[in-house]
Every structure is written in C-alpha cells, then in structure tokens.
Scaffold this motif. Structure first.
Motif, short mmCIF file in Angstrom:
data_model
loop_
_atom_site.label_atom_id
_atom_site.label_comp_id
_atom_site.label_asym_id
_atom_site.label_seq_id
_atom_site.Cartn_x
_atom_site.Cartn_y
_atom_site.Cartn_z
N ASN A 1 0.84 -1.20 0.00
CA ASN A 1 0.00 0.00 0.00
C ASN A 1 0.88 1.25 0.00
O ASN A 1 1.19 1.81 1.05
CB ASN A 1 -0.93 0.01 1.22
N THR B 1 -8.41 7.79 3.91
CA THR B 1 -7.87 6.54 4.45
C THR B 1 -7.69 6.67 5.96
O THR B 1 -7.25 7.71 6.46
CB THR B 1 -6.51 6.24 3.80
N SER C 1 -9.71 6.60 0.57
CA SER C 1 -9.94 5.21 0.95
C SER C 1 -10.11 4.36 -0.31
O SER C 1 -10.68 4.82 -1.30
CB SER C 1 -11.18 5.11 1.83
N THR C 2 -9.63 3.15 -0.24
CA THR C 2 -9.79 2.24 -1.39
C THR C 2 -11.24 1.82 -1.56
O THR C 2 -11.65 1.46 -2.66
CB THR C 2 -8.92 0.99 -1.20
#
Length: 416
Positions: A255, A333, A325-326
């Motif tokens: 990440n 995030t 955020s994914t």
C-alpha cells in the motif's frame, strides 16, 4: 423538623451519626473516631497505621477521614428520606477546612429543607430553573453549533453517558460544588473520562448563568481539580527510526499511499487527521495551507523530504483527497487500520501514530531549535502546549554544558 420529617442534625445526634457510619462500613477494617474542632491543623496531622475519622464537635455530621496513605477526605453524613448518606466534599488538597465546613453546612441545610414548600424564584430572582435533562436540550440547540462535528459527537456522548445520569433530575440552580466533587470521586478508575467531561459541564453551568438560570459567578465546576495523569510520551531513537524505515519499505509494496501518508507524518510532525484529510487544493508548495485544524487555520511547512513524498504520489489532480480510501474515494484513508501491522513489522509495538509527532519535536530540540519555533512548526495555539517538551531542551543544554566544561578542563590541564 421539615414537612417530611427530616431533621437538621444537632449536637445530640453526633453519636448516632458516628455509629451509623461505622456500622455501614464494609471491608475497611476498624476505624478510630475522634471528636475535635476540624481545621487546617487537624488536616495536617500525620496519618496513623489505621484509618482515622475526625468528627467536628461543633457541626454534627461534618468529618475528615485520614487514610494511612496520607489521603485526607472531607465528608458530611446525614439522613435523608430514611436513608443514611455520606457525601464526599473533596480532599484536603482540593479545598480548605473552612470551605469544607461551609459546603457541609450548606448540604445539611439543604437536607433539612428537603420536602418543604419552595418559592418559584431563586436568589437571582429568576423563574424556577429547569431540570438538567430539559436544560441540556436548550443548551445543545444554542451552543453545539459552535463546536466542530467531531467535538459535537464526543460532547454529546459525554452529556448523555456521564452528565445527565448524575444530574439529569436536579434543577440547574441546585447543583453545588459538593455535588460536583462527589461526582468526581466516581471517576477514580476513569480519570481520563472525567478530565474530558468536566469542561463540558462547566460550559453548561456558565451558559446557565448567562440565561439567568443560576446566579452570576456560581459555576460549581470552578476550581475543581482534574485528575493528574501520566503523559504518554514516546520518542523514537535513531535505531528505532531505522527499524520503522525498513518496515515502511516492506509495506510500500502492499500500500504505497499509506506509506506516503506516514512518511509525511514523520517529516512534518502534523497530526494524523490533518494528513488523512489532506486535499490537493491545499498543497501550495512549500506549504500545506489547511483551512481548518484542531487549532483553526494552519500552515504546515514542507521540507525537501516532504515535498519529495508528495511528488511521488501518482494521479495528482486539481482537487480531492491525497489519500482516499480504497473503498470510497470520497472518504479519507484511516491510517490507524494499517499502523498496527506496520509497527509490528518494525518491532515497535508500543509506538502510536501520535508518537511520530512527539518524535518530530524531540529531534528538533536535539538540533537546537527553540521551543518557540517548534511550536510554530507543530501548529500549537498556546506556548504552554509546547512547554511539555521543555525537559528535553534541558537535556540538550546539560549535554552542551558537559562538552564545554570538558573542553575547558583540557585547556587548563585538568584532563591530562
């Protein structure tokens, strides 16, 4: 005697009150009891090996409990609605003997008048004050808008969970300092919760004064001490910085955005929320121009390393989050979700994200940067906030003094 049979204790009832206090005690062992004139001299007596209770010979029901540990607590005992009650008034460090006596007398008078018909106005001449649970709704409607959303959520929870259960059925103008001190004692195992809640109650009481629901200057929270808590200060050493750097390189494959965000925390000393919610429109190199933060609008100064981190972030746009955020690109995030894994890989299980901010300040002090400048870098609104790092500055100065004295010693031949 009041309408419901309550009697203001007289001197003749002293033995009854004392015996009631002793008989009702469970698991505290035997307690010595003495009748004296309670004053500051009594409060300064050395504690014994057993708990001692001093009872005032002039004001029945007023007492001082001295623990073997040295803790001294003022209290008042009385009967109310056929039940015996003991109310803590505070410790000898919190209030003086004279103030404790006044609080005890006020409480005894309040109990004696319980049940008697009351006038519809208080001393300030205002109409009868509402119950706290009703006043809380008025207070929230008027005041909550001045808090940030995150503060609103926290304060709303504190009012519902801690303030209203304790004071909800009391009238706003009836809450006394003795009540607040008694309430404080219930947080002995949750000191942080009390320290966060007492300012909210204080604001509520001050606003009640402005509305004319309490006399001016009667805030019962004023002077109530917060619990002293050991500050959680953790500073990374040079070796630990190396461990963290290796862990970030390892995690970057999984990440890269999270690693970039954490590197910005390391290089800027910013708060976690400031980096999580950072938007491209606020990036004006060599600065981050935050329109809002914990202390209001804030400038975060970017060093060469921080600029490099931002430059490496892919897909730069004119606006939007740097670290979305994914799951939902419109939400930031949450670094706290990934931090436990990263710190475990670095073998630093006790390091919090906020400790990166402390470590930034610690490193700055080792580089001989003044506390005033550090406060500006961290965005502290008050100099007192930065002063928590003053002891680190003392260590740097002491080390410098040692080096200087060593050099002088060599010059005069002492070190030969």
């Amino acid at each position: 005697m009041g309408a419901n049979g309550h009697v203001l204790p007289e001197k003749s009832s002293q033995n009854h009150l004392i015996s009631g206090a002793t008989d009702g005690r469970e698991g505290e062992g035997e307690t010595n009891e003495r009748k004296v004139r309670l004053n500051g001299n009594i409060a300064r007596r050395r504690p014994g090996k057993e708990m001692i209770e001093y009872w005032d010979k002039d004001l029945p029901g007023f007492g001082l409990r001295v623990h073997p540990s040295g803790r001294r607590t003022w209290f008042v005992m009385f009967r109310q609605r056929r039940k015996q009650r003991r109310v803590s008034l505070g410790t000898s460090r919190q209030i003086t003997a004279r103030e404790a006596r006044r609080l005890a007398r006020d409480k005894l008078i309040e109990v004696a008048l319980d049940g008697l018909p009351t006038r519809k106005t208080d001393r300030s001449g205002s109409k009868q004050a509402p119950l706290m649970r009703d006043y809380a709704e008025r207070f929230w409607a008027d005041y909550a808008r001045h808090w940030k959303p995150s503060t609103q959520r926290g304060n709303c929870g504190s009012i519902k969970r801690h303030i209203l259960p304790a004071f909800g059925n009391r009238r706003v103008n009836e809450i006394t300092k003795a009540d607040v001190l008694f309430w404080r004692d219930g947080f002995a195992e949750r000191t942080g919760t009390f320290n966060r809640t007492i300012p909210i109650l204080s604001v509520m009481m001050t606003y009640a004064e402005k509305l004319g629901l309490r006399p001016r200057g009667s805030n019962p929270c004023r002077g109530t001490p917060r619990y002293k808590r050991k500050r959680m200060e953790r500073f990374l050493s040079a070796r630990e910085y190396g461990q963290l750097a290796s862990a970030l390189i390892d995690f970057e494959v999984e990440n890269p955005l999270v690693v970039a965000a954490i590197r910005l925390l390391i290089y800027t000393g910013a708060r976690c929320g400031e980096i999580e919610k950072l938007r491209w429109e606020w990036v004006q190199e060599p600065r981050l121009m935050l329109p809002d933060s914990k202390t209001g609008a804030k400038i975060i100064y970017l060093n060469r390393q921080a600029v490099s981190v931002i430059a490496m972030i892919p897909d730069r746009t004119a606006s939007g989050l740097l670290f979305p955020s994914t799951r939902d690109p419109d939400k930031p995030t949450k670094l706290s979700m990934y931090w436990p894994d990263i710190r475990n890989r670095a073998a630093l299980p006790d390091v919090r994200l906020h400790d990166l901010r402390h470590s930034f300040a610690s490193t700055a002090i080792r580089d001989n940067i003044s506390l005033m400048v550090i406060g500006k870098l961290l965005g502290h609104a008050l100099a007192e906030t930065t002063s928590r790092y003053a002891h680190l500055s003392d260590e740097v100065v002491a080390d410098a003094a040692e080096r200087v004295s060593g050099s002088i010693a060599r010059l005069v031949g002492v070190g030969r």
